[in-house]
Design a protein around this motif. Structure first.
Motif, PDB file in Angstrom:
ATOM      1  N   PRO A 187       0.808  -1.224   0.000  1.00 23.21           N
ATOM      2  CA  PRO A 187       0.000   0.000   0.000  1.00 23.21           C
ATOM      3  C   PRO A 187       0.837   1.269   0.000  1.00 23.21           C
ATOM      4  CG  PRO A 187      -0.064  -1.039   2.158  1.00 23.21           C
ATOM      5  CD  PRO A 187       0.635  -2.003   1.245  1.00 23.21           C
ATOM      6  N   GLU A 188       2.123   1.169   0.368  1.00 21.66           N
ATOM      7  CA  GLU A 188       2.984   2.351   0.374  1.00 21.66           C
ATOM      8  C   GLU A 188       3.642   2.609  -0.975  1.00 21.66           C
ATOM      9  OE1 GLU A 188       5.023   3.191   4.392  1.00 21.66           O
ATOM     10  OE2 GLU A 188       5.175   1.000   4.140  1.00 21.66           O
ATOM     11  N   GLY A 214     -17.734   3.182  -1.977  1.00 21.75           N
ATOM     12  CA  GLY A 214     -17.660   2.112  -0.984  1.00 21.75           C
ATOM     13  C   GLY A 214     -16.602   1.080  -1.262  1.00 21.75           C
ATOM     14  N   THR A 215     -16.133   0.952  -2.512  1.00 21.69           N
ATOM     15  CA  THR A 215     -15.138  -0.079  -2.839  1.00 21.69           C
ATOM     16  C   THR A 215     -13.876   0.527  -3.439  1.00 21.69           C
ATOM     17  OG1 THR A 215     -16.205  -0.385  -4.995  1.00 21.69           O
ATOM     18  CG2 THR A 215     -16.880  -1.862  -3.215  1.00 21.69           C
ATOM     19  N   GLU A 216     -13.663   1.830  -3.257  1.00 21.99           N
ATOM     20  CA  GLU A 216     -12.485   2.465  -3.853  1.00 21.99           C
ATOM     21  C   GLU A 216     -11.207   2.015  -3.159  1.00 21.99           C
ATOM     22  OE1 GLU A 216     -11.906   6.682  -3.325  1.00 21.99           O
ATOM     23  OE2 GLU A 216     -13.193   6.695  -1.560  1.00 21.99           O
ATOM     24  N   ILE A 217     -10.097   2.188  -3.850  1.00 24.49           N
ATOM     25  CA  ILE A 217      -8.798   1.848  -3.292  1.00 24.49           C
ATOM     26  C   ILE A 217      -8.523   2.752  -2.090  1.00 24.49           C
ATOM     27  CG2 ILE A 217      -6.334   1.692  -3.770  1.00 24.49           C
ATOM     28  CD1 ILE A 217      -8.059  -0.328  -5.280  1.00 24.49           C
ATOM     29  N   ALA A 218      -8.219   2.150  -0.939  1.00 27.70           N
ATOM     30  CA  ALA A 218      -8.050   2.916   0.295  1.00 27.70           C
ATOM     31  C   ALA A 218      -6.720   3.655   0.300  1.00 27.70           C
ATOM     32  CB  ALA A 218      -8.131   1.987   1.498  1.00 27.70           C
ATOM     33  N   ASP A 219      -6.731   4.863   0.850  1.00 26.23           N
ATOM     34  CA  ASP A 219      -5.495   5.624   1.019  1.00 26.23           C
ATOM     35  C   ASP A 219      -4.618   4.959   2.077  1.00 26.23           C
ATOM     36  OD1 ASP A 219      -6.345   7.511  -0.825  1.00 26.23           O
ATOM     37  OD2 ASP A 219      -7.300   8.768   0.694  1.00 26.23           O
ATOM     38  N   VAL A 220      -3.304   5.051   1.868  1.00 33.87           N
ATOM     39  CA  VAL A 220      -2.380   4.477   2.843  1.00 33.87           C
ATOM     40  C   VAL A 220      -2.415   5.309   4.125  1.00 33.87           C
ATOM     41  CG1 VAL A 220      -0.431   5.825   1.967  1.00 33.87           C
ATOM     42  CG2 VAL A 220      -0.027   3.694   3.203  1.00 33.87           C
ATOM     43  N   ALA A 221      -2.371   4.637   5.258  1.00 32.18           N
ATOM     44  CA  ALA A 221      -2.393   5.316   6.559  1.00 32.18           C
ATOM     45  C   ALA A 221      -1.508   4.537   7.529  1.00 32.18           C
ATOM     46  CB  ALA A 221      -3.817   5.422   7.092  1.00 32.18           C
ATOM     47  N   THR A 262      -1.685   0.727   7.008  1.00 31.97           N
ATOM     48  CA  THR A 262      -2.940   0.179   6.470  1.00 31.97           C
ATOM     49  C   THR A 262      -3.191   0.745   5.078  1.00 31.97           C
ATOM     50  OG1 THR A 262      -4.247   1.969   7.463  1.00 31.97           O
ATOM     51  CG2 THR A 262      -3.926  -0.027   8.783  1.00 31.97           C
ATOM     52  N   GLY A 263      -3.962   0.000   4.306  1.00 30.25           N
ATOM     53  CA  GLY A 263      -4.280   0.396   2.936  1.00 30.25           C
ATOM     54  C   GLY A 263      -4.676  -0.829   2.146  1.00 30.25           C
ATOM     55  N   THR A 264      -4.989  -0.629   0.877  1.00 33.93           N
ATOM     56  CA  THR A 264      -5.431  -1.732   0.031  1.00 33.93           C
ATOM     57  C   THR A 264      -4.281  -2.672  -0.274  1.00 33.93           C
ATOM     58  OG1 THR A 264      -7.140  -0.347  -0.981  1.00 33.93           O
ATOM     59  CG2 THR A 264      -6.449  -2.303  -2.207  1.00 33.93           C
TER      60      THR A 264
END
Length: 841
Positions: A234-235, A329-336, A345-347
């Motif tokens: 995710p990074e 609702g199903t978009e690629i999550a931003d890295v956190a 965390t992230g996709t």
């Protein structure tokens, strides 16, 4: 479509020394519209290098935050010592890699760099932002580079700052050119060199182990390919080369997964969508939406869906607007990063969708929701259905390469069976269309270059490639041959019209009416022929008014005006409103144009031939399939009709001017216009004239004129007491019964007789005039109402109408007795039919 020349060269080996303008000229000759060739990095001179921030000192004595930075630029400055730089940006820290421009360099726009004292320090160059380098409009912060690039590296080459970009306006029939693959094919044909097709990839066969997909609407989605990639970092960030290609193509880098799908779309022309697998619940489906369902799209807007919308679903409901935009609702999550334990965390698992949707369904959905996207732009024009598998594979390969993911072995592909399209065409058909000889060999060669498979001798069987949905008939194939052989090679031959052909009577009347109204002080205004129900409501038309029966456009430019007009008035009212809003208060406008009425029984539109003149039966069949299209003329007036000055006080425009405009039109048509009090829709009930003519012995209403109703002027935003007129010009021409004849000049003198008649106030002047004409007989040359009087002398409810009657015989000079007898006969007829009394008698 913006096409960087450096990207195009990956697929086509262009000759040495070919510039962007040279390539543009070749593509224009092949029929593409190259609007501009943008020179990126024009005027840019180094040194421009990669630097590393060693130290930052905050200068707090100024109104805004200023930083005094020491940056390592290696040997680029000739000394190896750190470079001292002033910078106001806050988005970098010690240890970051940045782009530094050194003294002696020049940035785009002629901005020369030198060491200068500012904020009490000497700044030896500048740390650059994206806007300063012409990369994008982002000037909120400077460019922070990935850590792997060495200090002192040439940033001009690293950031690919020098390039040429062709901006191409792709017409709807050339949808394949909305991709580098399609443009490369055209460039390869133009230069006669091989094409390195980026879609030629090894794609694994479909199997049962891929993501679960169910397509419930095969007509809306005839192909759906799904692939999955796991173990994505995710990074991971998009490399510079990927970001720069997107930026040159006019797209903004977002995240690695999204950037890859956009990159592949630009490369192959196939829109894709990436889902966060952990957010997808169960089977992915494709179906029509249920009316009232809601979906929050990626732009953050919650949309109420229509039953015609094609949607992507999972077990929770809609998760995307198919071919237009994905769901939030199903978009690629931003890295956190979790502040508690430092966990990133992230996709990490991605499902790739590569599908082919019905162009009409996508176009209607996009317009219905006023939501245009790069994906919908391509789908509604036509996408290569065979490219879906290759696009999905290319996306998977890039995710594995750039994000460290692993491609799952499962491949899902749902496709509706269908064979290739074939067209039969005579080998000499392009010759007959173009009017010159190409020969069978040239025809076959050009069609093969387009991507067709060609078989046959005198009659060719042509198999059309999947990426050319616009090729449907022999004329389309002929156009391909003609454009590739060169439009400039077509002979210039003037058509030879047969003798005796000229303007039709309808065309001559159209021109005469335009000249007459322009001579009367009106200015012609042209408006769009589109209306909506709201316009008829503002016109105060009854629910069953025939003008409300309209022809609806299947693909309207605006949902608010989806129908063809049945009256010219709304367009003229809009022009009057715009003039009034811009300070033009004394306005007189006219328009002549077609209106459209649906036929009771619509016919079938035939396709007319292009290699010969259509027969009369073919033209008649085509006309029968079209709506009735009579030509109307209309005027609208407001403000002063006669301006004040030394000659007098002037006069405002009024209902009588609109009626006089109708008389002017009728005179040009040679028709006898009957004017009577009327009441219709937009006109004031007490100031409305009904305009009629006699056609084949039957009186027919052809229009109205007068002052507009106050509610209508308010609804359209018009000045108070505006007036208007509209006439059926074709009906006037029919009433005239033939061409207008020039007036005869008599050598005999005229006998003028005046008569003043007192009638009831409710009697129309038109009825009195008709009675006078009938009673006066053949000797009456003209009749004119020159005065209307009401007053106490006449009594309440009475009015006096004064007429000037001109009598003349064609073969002799009239005697006073003959003129007087004709006058008395006219008065008698008026008295009998209208109850008129001779004033003063």
């Amino acid at each position: 479509m913006r096409a960087p020349l450096s990207w195009l060269r990956e697929y086509v080996e262009l000759p040495e020394g070919q510039t962007g303008r040279d390539v543009a000229a070749k593509l224009i000759a092949a029929g593409l519209e190259v609007e501009t060739v943008e020179q990126l990095g024009q005027g840019l001179k180094g040194p421009l290098v990669v630097g590393q921030v060693l130290a930052i000192e905050e200068l707090t004595e100024f109104k805004k935050p200023i930083r005094w930075c020491q940056v390592d630029v290696g040997e680029a400055n000739g000394t190896g010592e750190p470079q001292n730089l002033i910078c106001g940006a806050r988005n970098f820290a010690v240890g970051d890699k940045v782009v530094v421009v050194l003294p002696g360099a020049e940035l785009p726009g002629g901005f020369k760099i030198a060491a200068r004292k500012t904020y009490g320090k000497v700044s030896e160059g500048m740390i650059c932002s994206a806007s300063e380098l012409g990369i994008s409009d982002d000037h909120d912060g400077i460019i922070v580079l990935p850590p792997e690039y060495e200090v002192g590296t040439d940033a001009i080459e690293l950031l690919e700052l020098v390039d040429e970009v062709l901006d191409i306006a792709v017409t709807p029939d050339r949808s394949y050119c909305l991709s580098m693959r399609g443009l490369a094919r055209e460039a390869a044909i133009a230069y006669g060199v091989p094409l390195r097709d980026p879609a030629l990839l090894d794609v694994p066969a479909p199997n049962d182990y891929g993501p679960a997909v169910e397509v419930a609407d095969a007509a809306g989605c005839d192909r759906f390919t799904a692939r999955a990639v796991t173990g994505v970092n995710p990074e991971a960030r998009s490399p510079i080369w990927l970001q720069r290609r997107l930026q040159k193509a006019g797209m903004r880098p977002i995240s690695l997964a999204v950037d890859i799908t956009n990159y592949v779309m630009l490369e192959l022309g196939q829109p894709l969508h990436a889902y966060d697998r952990s957010r997808v619940q169960g089977t992915i489906g494709v179906r029509r939406a249920e009316a009232g369902e809601k979906l929050t799209t990626l732009d953050g807007v919650t949309r109420v869906l229509d039953a015609e919308d094609l949607v992507i679903t999972d077990e929770s409901g809609p998760i995307g607007l198919a071919g237009v935009m994905g769901g939030a609702g199903t978009e690629i999550a931003d890295v956190a990063v979790d502040a508690a334990n430092g966990e990133v965390t992230g996709t990490r698992e991605i499902v790739i969708e590569a599908a082919h949707f019905d162009p009409i369904a996508i176009a209607r959905t996009s317009r219905r929701h006023k939501l245009g996207s790069e994906a919908s732009r391509r789908f509604e024009r036509g996408v290569d259905p065979q490219a879906a598998s290759a696009a999905a594979q290319r996306t998977v390969d890039l995710l594995v390469l750039l994000a460290g993911g692993s491609a799952e072995a499962g491949v899902t592909e749902i496709a509706t069976p269908g064979g290739p399209r074939t067209i039969r065409m005579a080998a000499d058909h392009p010759d007959r269309v173009a009017g010159m000889s190409y020969g069978r060999e040239a025809v076959v060669r050009r069609l093969q270059q387009v991507g067709c498979d060609v078989y046959g001798a005198d009659e060719l069987t042509v198999t059309v490639p999947s990426w050319r949905p616009d090729l449907n008939e022999p004329n389309d194939l002929a156009e391909e041959v003609i454009r590739l052989e060169g439009y400039e090679s077509l002979p210039s031959t003037l058509p030879r019209p047969p003798a005796g052909r000229g303007l039709t009577g309808r065309q001559r009347l159209h021109r005469r009416v335009g000249r007459a109204l322009a001579g009367a002080g009106y200015t012609e205004a042209l408006s769009y022929p589109f209306v909506g129900d709201a316009a008829f409501d503002r016109l105060q038309l009854a629910a069953d008014d025939p003008a409300r029966r309209t022809v609806r456009i299947q693909n309207p430019l605006s949902d608010e005006e989806p129908e063809l007009r049945t009256t010219l008035l709304p367009g003229l009212f809009g022009a009057l409103r715009r003039n009034e809003g811009r300070g033009n208060h004394d306005v007189a406008l006219f328009e002549t144009g077609l209106v459209f009425h649906p036929r009771e029984e619509g016919g079938h539109a035939v396709r007319l031939p292009v290699d010969r003149r259509p027969s009369d039966d073919e033209v008649a069949e085509l006309d029968a399939a079209l709506p009735a299209q009579p030509r109307h003329v209309a005027v609208v007036l407001s403000g002063a009709r006669e301006l004040p000055g030394w000659w007098g006080e002037g006069r405002p425009a009024m209902w009588a001017d609109a009626v006089e405009a109708a008389r002017t039109v009728a005179r040009e048509a040679g028709a006898e216009l009957r004017i009577a009090a009327g009441q219709y829709g937009p006109w004031h009930p007490g100031r409305c004239a009904r305009l009629s003519v006699e056609i084949d012995g039957v009186e027919q209403v052809v229009g109205h004129a007068g002052e507009l109703h106050p509610r209508v002027t308010k609804a359209f935003g018009l000045p108070a007491r505006s007036s208007a007129m509209e006439l059926d010009l074709d009906a006037l021409e029919k009433a005239a019964g033939g061409p207008v004849t020039a007036p005869e000049v008599s050598t005999f003198p005229v006998a003028t007789q005046d008569v003043a008649l007192v009638v009831d106030a409710a009697v129309p002047a038109a009825d009195v005039e008709a009675a006078l004409r009938e009673g006066a007989g053949e000797l009456l040359e003209s009749l004119r109402l020159f005065d209307v009087y009401t007053g106490e002398q006449l009594g309440e409810g009475r009015k006096s109408l004064a007429y000037a009657l001109r009598f003349r015989a064609k073969d002799r000079t009239l005697t006073a007795e003959e003129a007087g007898a004709a006058r008395e006969a006219a008065v008698t007829a008026a008295a009998t039919r209208t109850g008129a009394e001779l004033r003063g008698a």
